[in-house]
Scaffold this active site. Structure first.
Site, PDB file in Angstrom:
ATOM      1  N   GLU A 156       0.833  -1.196   0.000  1.00  0.00           N
ATOM      2  CA  GLU A 156       0.000   0.000   0.000  1.00  0.00           C
ATOM      3  C   GLU A 156       0.870   1.249   0.000  1.00  0.00           C
ATOM      4  OE1 GLU A 156      -3.693   1.917   2.612  1.00  0.00           O
ATOM      5  OE2 GLU A 156      -2.760   0.023   3.191  1.00  0.00           O
ATOM      6  N   GLY A 157       1.949   1.204   0.763  1.00  0.00           N
ATOM      7  CA  GLY A 157       2.845   2.345   0.792  1.00  0.00           C
ATOM      8  C   GLY A 157       3.561   2.549  -0.519  1.00  0.00           C
TER       9      GLY A 157
END
Length: 415
Positions: A156-157
């Site tokens: 996600e990052g």
């Protein structure tokens, strides 16, 4: 000027009649709700060093094609068979905007984040299986087993980051190029995720802590605090802070948290809050405001007097969402596929031109051979016909053919 023109172009309504546009759908299944994003991009320019020009689709009113529903998908952990019904409104919304003729070639990605990561693996699998089983029955999008997954905090990052950060201990590297061996689009970004420290998880832990301390106090003091609306459990900690958007100071004490729920609900029903406010936001606003204060000032050590901290939901009229990075990463091999298809079409086109000429010459050659054979056959029949109808030439014909003569005449005896 170029940046301004690009900005104007990005805010125009998407031309759904353009046959060269491709579409992609990403569903962000978060802890508090799920949102669908529809993206579009033109055909690749043929340069293997360039990425796809992916933009957020805009409707006829030039608004981004986005829809959000609540609660989070993890709320269906106990009833996974209802997940497809829960997410169906998002997919129906996307299907209405993507041209029908493009549905079968439009990839659909359902990516689950923090709320699902907290669930046991068995419950995660049950939810994903329901999606993979039911969605293809009702929708024609390009949706395979790898298109529905629970992504890690690191993923996600990586999807959300698009610039290089100076950090040594938490660096991630990913390649957006269409060729895994090319390093032109390799990025190193700072990635840090703290599972269980988001607003919803922090609120749940806080409620559990508050309930435990209240029960202990009741047991010690013999009171009934927190067991009825008339005797609420009052929080005396720092979580009485709230945002006052009309104040020049970004964080200050507010009477919002001290307002009774009945009053807040009555104000909401009268439409006194912002248009994007809903009951869920109304219910959790007090805690999340205090949580943000703690995260920024106690966690990230921003000074309370720091006045340059601003939130950004859009950059050049584009929503700042990790979903754009997700579809950019998952479609990174499409340019290579398009280039290979174009090369194949070029080779096939040249072969067709060559084969067309070759086939014509072959046809003419075959036709000439057949015609010559017919002529030779007719000439031979003509010769045979002439010899049959000229008796003087008949013996020579039989002799010429190497066959015995029929009815040979007897030579008279001179004697």
């Amino acid at each position: 000027m170029g940046r301004y023109l690009a900005r104007v172009t990005d805010t125009e309504a998407t031309d759904t009649k353009n046959p060269n546009l491709n579409y992609g759908i990403v569903v962000d299944c978060g802890s508090s709700g799920s949102r669908v994003f529809v993206y579009c991009w033109p055909r690749h320019n043929g340069n293997p060093h360039d990425l796809l020009d992916i933009k957020q689709m805009r409707d006829s009113h030039r608004k981004p094609v986005v829809m959000k529903i609540k609660p989070g998908i993890s709320e269906f952990a106990a009833s996974p068979d209802k997940v497809s019904d829960y997410i169906s409104p998002l997919l129906s919304f996307a299907a209405e905007h993507v041209p029908r003729s493009k549905h079968k070639e439009t990839p659909l990605y359902i990516l689950c984040t923090a709320g699902m990561r907290i669930l046991p693996e068995s419950q995660q699998k049950a939810i994903l299986e329901d999606l993979l089983t039911d969605i293809p029955v009702h929708f024609d999008f390009l949706f395979s087993d790898s298109h529905a997954e629970v992504i890690s905090g690191k993923q996600e990052g990586e999807n959300g980051q698009r610039s290089e950060e100076v950090a040594k201990n938490l660096l991630a590297e990913f390649n957006l190029g269409c060729d895994a061996h090319q390093t032109e689009h390799v990025y190193r970004v700072y990635v840090a995720t703290f599972l269980g420290f988001g607003g919803n998880a922090a609120r749940q832990r806080y409620q559990e802590s508050l309930a435990a301390s209240t029960l202990l106090r009741n047991r010690v003091l013999g009171t009934q605090t927190g067991l009825s609306p008339d005797s609420p459990s009052l929080d005396q900690s720092q979580f009485l802070y709230s945002i006052n958007p009309h104040s020049s100071h970004p964080w200050e004490f507010s009477d919002y948290c001290a307002t009774r729920w009945a009053v807040l609900r009555e104000r909401f029903d009268r439409g006194l809050y912002a248009s994007h406010a809903d009951l869920h936001r109304l219910k959790y606003q007090c805690f999340k405001s205090a949580w943000m204060f703690e995260v920024f000032h106690r966690g990230f050590s921003f000074p309370e007097s720091y006045g340059s901290l601003k939130t950004a939901l859009q950059v050049y009229d584009k929503e700042v969402q990790w979903t754009l990075g997700a579809i950019l990463y998952r479609t990174r091999f499409l340019p290579l596929r398009d280039i290979q298809q174009d090369n194949f079409r070029g080779i096939h086109s040249r072969w067709r031109s060559f084969s067309f000429v070759y086939n014509h010459f072959l046809f003419l050659g075959c036709f000439g051979v057949v015609l010559l054979s017919i002529l030779l056959y007719l000439l031979r029949l003509r010769r045979i016909h002439r010899r049959l109808f000229h008796p003087g030439s008949a013996p020579s014909l039989w002799i010429h053919e190497g066959l015995p003569q029929k009815n040979p005449q007897k030579t008279p005896n001179p004697l």
